[in-house]
Write a protein that holds these residues in place. Structure first.
Motif, PDB file in Angstrom:
ATOM      1  N   LEU A 179       0.864  -1.171   0.000  1.00 42.84           N
ATOM      2  CA  LEU A 179       0.000   0.000   0.000  1.00 42.84           C
ATOM      3  C   LEU A 179       0.904   1.225   0.000  1.00 42.84           C
ATOM      4  N   TYR A 180       0.786   2.059  -1.048  1.00 44.95           N
ATOM      5  CA  TYR A 180       1.636   3.238  -1.165  1.00 44.95           C
ATOM      6  C   TYR A 180       0.825   4.507  -0.959  1.00 44.95           C
ATOM      7  N   GLU A 181       1.374   5.399  -0.139  1.00 45.84           N
ATOM      8  CA  GLU A 181       0.837   6.751  -0.014  1.00 45.84           C
ATOM      9  C   GLU A 181       1.756   7.672  -0.808  1.00 45.84           C
ATOM     10  N   ASN A 182       1.207   8.274  -1.848  1.00 43.86           N
ATOM     11  CA  ASN A 182       1.986   9.106  -2.753  1.00 43.86           C
ATOM     12  C   ASN A 182       1.608  10.570  -2.519  1.00 43.86           C
ATOM     13  N   LEU A 183       2.579  11.390  -2.207  1.00 45.92           N
ATOM     14  CA  LEU A 183       2.344  12.779  -1.838  1.00 45.92           C
ATOM     15  C   LEU A 183       2.890  13.715  -2.899  1.00 45.92           C
ATOM     16  N   LEU A 184       2.025  14.640  -3.360  1.00 44.13           N
ATOM     17  CA  LEU A 184       2.464  15.688  -4.272  1.00 44.13           C
ATOM     18  C   LEU A 184       2.700  16.952  -3.470  1.00 44.13           C
ATOM     19  N   SER A 185       3.950  17.354  -3.356  1.00 40.56           N
ATOM     20  CA  SER A 185       4.315  18.524  -2.576  1.00 40.56           C
ATOM     21  C   SER A 185       5.362  19.318  -3.330  1.00 40.56           C
TER      22      SER A 185
END
Length: 207
Positions: A31-37
């Protein structure tokens, strides 16, 4: 742009209180949490089970933006989890059967961050199930003709649940469906057909 490389299921997307986009993707055991910052993507493996991640829902706790609350059904279990700074706490809500990829969940949080979980069991396609905690489980919609699909849930200021779903069935040998709304304001569950003309109501969203 590719967020992660490989064959993944897109599970959910949410903005946090800083307006940064989080995208959750999953596959077998990951399970990947992908963050756009700041215009760049970072991916973190936040897996908490060794099963496939198919249908899941995620929200940020309204009182603590660094706490993620999620829900999913996999194998024979429906779970809610809270993740704070990489530390996960998991609570089993119910045990389900049926085809793993067909068990659906939807999540709502009250203003105090209390999770209300909606889920289906592929072995009982005519039922919609609801849990306000791991101890409170009930059928949110009486047995319907056909199959309950694509549920969505919100709660009002009094913590009463409102649920939209697509009621799939066959009429005259042809598949069709209706947009339905179920609610419980203290007097038990009631169900209302919102749009029953033709085949309507796919993927309702109360958010």
């Amino acid at each position: 742009k590719n967020i992660v490389t490989g064959s993944y299921n897109l599970l959910d997307m949410e903005y946090d209180q800083s307006d940064e986009l989080h995208v959750w993707t999953g596959k077998v055991s990951h399970l990947y949490e992908n963050l756009l910052s700041s215009g760049a993507w970072t991916s973190t493996d936040t897996s908490v089970s060794s099963y496939d991640y198919y249908n899941a829902d995620f929200m940020f706790n309204p009182l603590h933006d660094d706490i993620v609350v999620g829900s999913w059904c996999y194998d024979t279990t429906c779970e809610v989890f809270e993740q704070d700074s990489g530390v996960s706490e998991r609570s089993i809500v119910d045990y389900v059967t049926g085809v793993q990829s067909e068990n659906e969940t939807a999540l709502a949080l009250t203003s105090r961050g209390v999770p209300h979980l909606l889920y289906t069991d592929a072995a009982e396609p005519g039922y919609l199930k609801y849990a306000a905690s791991t101890e409170v489980r009930e059928e949110a919609a009486a047995s319907v003709s056909g199959e309950v699909m694509y549920p969505s849930i919100v709660t009002d200021s009094s913590r009463n649940p409102y649920i939209a779903y697509y009621n799939y069935y066959t009429s005259g040998g042809r598949p069709t469906g209706d947009l339905m709304l179920a609610s419980d304001t203290g007097a038990g569950w009631s169900t209302l057909g919102i749009d029953t003309s033709g085949d309507t109501g796919l993927h309702p969203d109360l958010a």
